[in-house]
Design a protein around this motif. Sequence first.
Motif, PDB file in Angstrom:
ATOM      1  N   GLU A  28      17.663 -57.854  -8.569  1.00 15.32           N
ATOM      2  CA  GLU A  28      18.856 -58.973  -9.335  1.00 15.32           C
ATOM      3  C   GLU A  28      19.707 -59.427  -8.514  1.00 15.32           C
ATOM      4  OE1 GLU A  28      19.568 -56.374 -13.454  1.00 15.32           O
ATOM      5  OE2 GLU A  28      19.665 -55.063 -11.550  1.00 15.32           O
ATOM      6  N   GLY A  29      19.840 -60.631  -8.800  1.00 12.89           N
ATOM      7  CA  GLY A  29      20.820 -61.473  -8.010  1.00 12.89           C
ATOM      8  C   GLY A  29      20.032 -62.182  -6.566  1.00 12.89           C
ATOM      9  N   GLY A  30      19.022 -61.851  -6.726  1.00 11.47           N
ATOM     10  CA  GLY A  30      18.037 -62.162  -5.349  1.00 11.47           C
ATOM     11  C   GLY A  30      17.000 -63.307  -5.616  1.00 11.47           C
ATOM     12  N   ALA A  31      16.942 -63.650  -6.585  1.00 10.96           N
ATOM     13  CA  ALA A  31      15.703 -64.518  -7.198  1.00 10.96           C
ATOM     14  C   ALA A  31      15.350 -65.687  -6.127  1.00 10.96           C
ATOM     15  CB  ALA A  31      15.733 -64.735  -8.534  1.00 10.96           C
ATOM     16  N   GLY A  32      16.611 -66.354  -5.883  1.00 11.08           N
ATOM     17  CA  GLY A  32      16.215 -67.646  -5.144  1.00 11.08           C
ATOM     18  C   GLY A  32      15.736 -67.481  -3.872  1.00 11.08           C
ATOM     19  N   TYR A  33      16.481 -66.281  -3.030  1.00  9.86           N
ATOM     20  CA  TYR A  33      15.980 -65.850  -1.866  1.00  9.86           C
ATOM     21  C   TYR A  33      14.760 -64.984  -1.881  1.00  9.86           C
ATOM     22  CZ  TYR A  33      16.545 -63.930   2.853  1.00  9.86           C
ATOM     23  OH  TYR A  33      16.491 -63.727   4.262  1.00  9.86           O
ATOM     24  N   ASN A  34      14.473 -64.338  -2.908  1.00  5.30           N
ATOM     25  CA  ASN A  34      13.058 -63.633  -3.075  1.00  5.30           C
ATOM     26  C   ASN A  34      11.971 -64.971  -3.174  1.00  5.30           C
ATOM     27  OD1 ASN A  34      14.436 -61.444  -5.676  1.00  5.30           O
ATOM     28  ND2 ASN A  34      13.873 -60.941  -3.440  1.00  5.30           N
ATOM     29  N   ALA A  35      12.503 -65.888  -3.893  1.00  2.85           N
ATOM     30  CA  ALA A  35      11.307 -66.821  -4.298  1.00  2.85           C
ATOM     31  C   ALA A  35      10.921 -67.772  -2.877  1.00  2.85           C
ATOM     32  CB  ALA A  35      11.741 -67.836  -5.267  1.00  2.85           C
ATOM     33  N   ALA A  36      11.924 -67.851  -2.057  1.00  2.81           N
ATOM     34  CA  ALA A  36      11.544 -68.495  -0.781  1.00  2.81           C
ATOM     35  C   ALA A  36      11.076 -67.557   0.075  1.00  2.81           C
ATOM     36  CB  ALA A  36      13.422 -69.038  -0.077  1.00  2.81           C
ATOM     37  N   LYS A  37      11.318 -66.319   0.024  1.00  4.25           N
ATOM     38  CA  LYS A  37      10.917 -65.495   1.162  1.00  4.25           C
ATOM     39  C   LYS A  37       9.289 -65.076   0.618  1.00  4.25           C
ATOM     40  CE  LYS A  37      13.457 -65.313   4.637  1.00  4.25           C
ATOM     41  NZ  LYS A  37      13.321 -65.875   5.955  1.00  4.25           N
ATOM     42  N   PHE A  38       9.261 -64.801  -0.781  1.00  2.00           N
ATOM     43  CA  PHE A  38       7.965 -64.662  -1.053  1.00  2.00           C
ATOM     44  C   PHE A  38       7.020 -65.917  -0.672  1.00  2.00           C
ATOM     45  CE2 PHE A  38       9.092 -61.265  -3.926  1.00  2.00           C
ATOM     46  CZ  PHE A  38       7.888 -60.699  -4.079  1.00  2.00           C
ATOM     47  N   ALA A  39       7.418 -67.029  -0.776  1.00  2.00           N
ATOM     48  CA  ALA A  39       6.651 -68.157  -0.468  1.00  2.00           C
ATOM     49  C   ALA A  39       6.532 -68.401   1.140  1.00  2.00           C
ATOM     50  CB  ALA A  39       7.625 -69.747  -0.904  1.00  2.00           C
ATOM     51  N   GLU A  40       7.287 -67.854   1.848  1.00  4.77           N
ATOM     52  CA  GLU A  40       7.166 -68.008   3.312  1.00  4.77           C
ATOM     53  C   GLU A  40       6.338 -66.971   3.728  1.00  4.77           C
ATOM     54  OE1 GLU A  40       9.876 -67.991   7.450  1.00  4.77           O
ATOM     55  OE2 GLU A  40      10.796 -67.278   5.763  1.00  4.77           O
ATOM     56  N   ARG A  41       6.288 -65.719   3.071  1.00  3.81           N
ATOM     57  CA  ARG A  41       5.371 -64.688   3.348  1.00  3.81           C
ATOM     58  C   ARG A  41       4.010 -65.034   3.105  1.00  3.81           C
ATOM     59  NH1 ARG A  41       3.939 -59.564   4.021  1.00  3.81           N
ATOM     60  NH2 ARG A  41       3.084 -58.209   2.545  1.00  3.81           N
ATOM     61  N   GLY A  42       3.763 -65.952   1.712  1.00  2.00           N
ATOM     62  CA  GLY A  42       2.375 -66.274   1.585  1.00  2.00           C
ATOM     63  C   GLY A  42       1.912 -67.306   2.377  1.00  2.00           C
ATOM     64  N   MET A  43       2.689 -68.191   2.978  1.00  2.00           N
ATOM     65  CA  MET A  43       2.252 -69.199   4.050  1.00  2.00           C
ATOM     66  C   MET A  43       2.032 -68.589   5.269  1.00  2.00           C
ATOM     67  SD  MET A  43       4.668 -72.165   5.252  1.00  2.00           S
ATOM     68  CE  MET A  43       6.210 -71.152   5.831  1.00  2.00           C
ATOM     69  N   THR A  44       2.695 -67.480   5.487  1.00  2.00           N
ATOM     70  CA  THR A  44       2.263 -66.751   6.834  1.00  2.00           C
ATOM     71  C   THR A  44       0.907 -66.079   6.734  1.00  2.00           C
ATOM     72  OG1 THR A  44       4.563 -66.368   7.277  1.00  2.00           O
ATOM     73  CG2 THR A  44       3.105 -64.838   8.399  1.00  2.00           C
ATOM     74  N   GLN A  45       0.625 -65.616   5.654  1.00  2.00           N
ATOM     75  CA  GLN A  45      -0.725 -64.682   5.366  1.00  2.00           C
ATOM     76  C   GLN A  45      -1.682 -65.951   5.351  1.00  2.00           C
ATOM     77  OE1 GLN A  45       0.103 -62.860   1.658  1.00  2.00           O
ATOM     78  NE2 GLN A  45       0.808 -60.957   2.642  1.00  2.00           N
ATOM     79  N   ALA A  46      -1.505 -67.002   4.658  1.00  2.00           N
ATOM     80  CA  ALA A  46      -2.510 -67.960   4.770  1.00  2.00           C
ATOM     81  C   ALA A  46      -2.848 -68.768   6.091  1.00  2.00           C
ATOM     82  CB  ALA A  46      -2.137 -69.218   3.735  1.00  2.00           C
ATOM     83  N   LEU A  47      -1.547 -68.863   7.106  1.00  2.00           N
ATOM     84  CA  LEU A  47      -1.819 -69.182   8.292  1.00  2.00           C
ATOM     85  C   LEU A  47      -2.804 -68.373   9.081  1.00  2.00           C
ATOM     86  CD1 LEU A  47      -0.909 -71.168  10.350  1.00  2.00           C
ATOM     87  CD2 LEU A  47       1.078 -69.785  11.032  1.00  2.00           C
ATOM     88  N   ARG A  48      -2.545 -67.000   9.216  1.00  2.00           N
ATOM     89  CA  ARG A  48      -3.422 -66.114   9.807  1.00  2.00           C
ATOM     90  C   ARG A  48      -4.642 -66.346   9.594  1.00  2.00           C
ATOM     91  NH1 ARG A  48      -1.161 -61.571   8.039  1.00  2.00           N
ATOM     92  NH2 ARG A  48       0.460 -61.762   9.401  1.00  2.00           N
ATOM     93  N   LEU A  49      -5.277 -66.465   8.424  1.00  2.00           N
ATOM     94  CA  LEU A  49      -6.335 -66.825   7.992  1.00  2.00           C
ATOM     95  C   LEU A  49      -6.932 -67.984   8.519  1.00  2.00           C
ATOM     96  CD1 LEU A  49      -6.410 -65.485   4.266  1.00  2.00           C
ATOM     97  CD2 LEU A  49      -7.510 -64.066   6.164  1.00  2.00           C
ATOM     98  N   GLU A  50      -6.096 -69.032   8.375  1.00  2.00           N
ATOM     99  CA  GLU A  50      -6.584 -70.360   8.806  1.00  2.00           C
ATOM    100  C   GLU A  50      -6.595 -70.462  10.331  1.00  2.00           C
ATOM    101  OE1 GLU A  50      -4.478 -72.478   4.928  1.00  2.00           O
ATOM    102  OE2 GLU A  50      -3.380 -72.829   7.168  1.00  2.00           O
TER     103      GLU A  50
END
Length: 255
Positions: A149-171
């Motif tokens: 609660e109260g973290g949604a904007g930061y959660n969204a940004a860091k979930f996105a950065e984490r997903g990008m990092t996981q994809a980068l490792r595969l690529e």
Amino acid sequence: MTSTHEQSPKTAVVTGASTGIGEATARMLAHRGWTVYAVARRADRLEALAEGTGNIVAVPADITEDDDVARLLATATQGGGIDTLVNIAGGARGVDHIADAKTADWEWMYRVNVLGTMKVTRAFLPMLRAHGEGTILNLTSTAGLAGYEGGAGYNAAKFAERGMTQALRLEEVGNNIRVIEVLPGLVHTEEFSLNRLGDRSAAEKVYAGVEKPLTADDVAEVVVHSVALPHHVNLDEIVIRPVAQAANHKIIRSS
């Protein structure tokens, strides 16, 4: 830059180097003999960091601006290139619930944490591929593991950065690029909570009663250890919290 033999194995770009974890990481790498291109917007703080070290190069730049990223790449290229990219720049703004979300805060968090990291990574990928043993470390957050609660904007940004990092490792595994993610929990730094809340007393309450929150040096130690390991060893993802924090929502505080 065409072969590993033409490149020092200890040269890094560190973003977010004017304060907190980024500053501590740049300082620690330099102390251990690395050449470090220290990147942030505040030139005065970078110059103070670089003064007297001999192996920190201050590069004032905004990682969300294409021209600044191009200038950073040119500076590193002229210096002989890098083998390690440490993406630490980021941050949070606000603790509003979604019902009261401020669009400007969300846009800033996405631009800095996600688009800035993407732009710097995209710029340096050809160099890291050519090196033959490149490393990219992205500092995300435990905010990218679970919402609160109260973290949604930061959660969204860091979930996105984490997903990008996981994809980068595969690529990039086919290019022998090592991709590391470090996910800190509660870290008591000079500016993170202050920038998020805009008030020093409110920022200090974040850490109130926590006997030993993490420090910037604690996290930097983990970052430096991760990138200094032999290249075939990849610490894919490392969650680091103080013992007093068992989860984002579970923190032991003294009365």
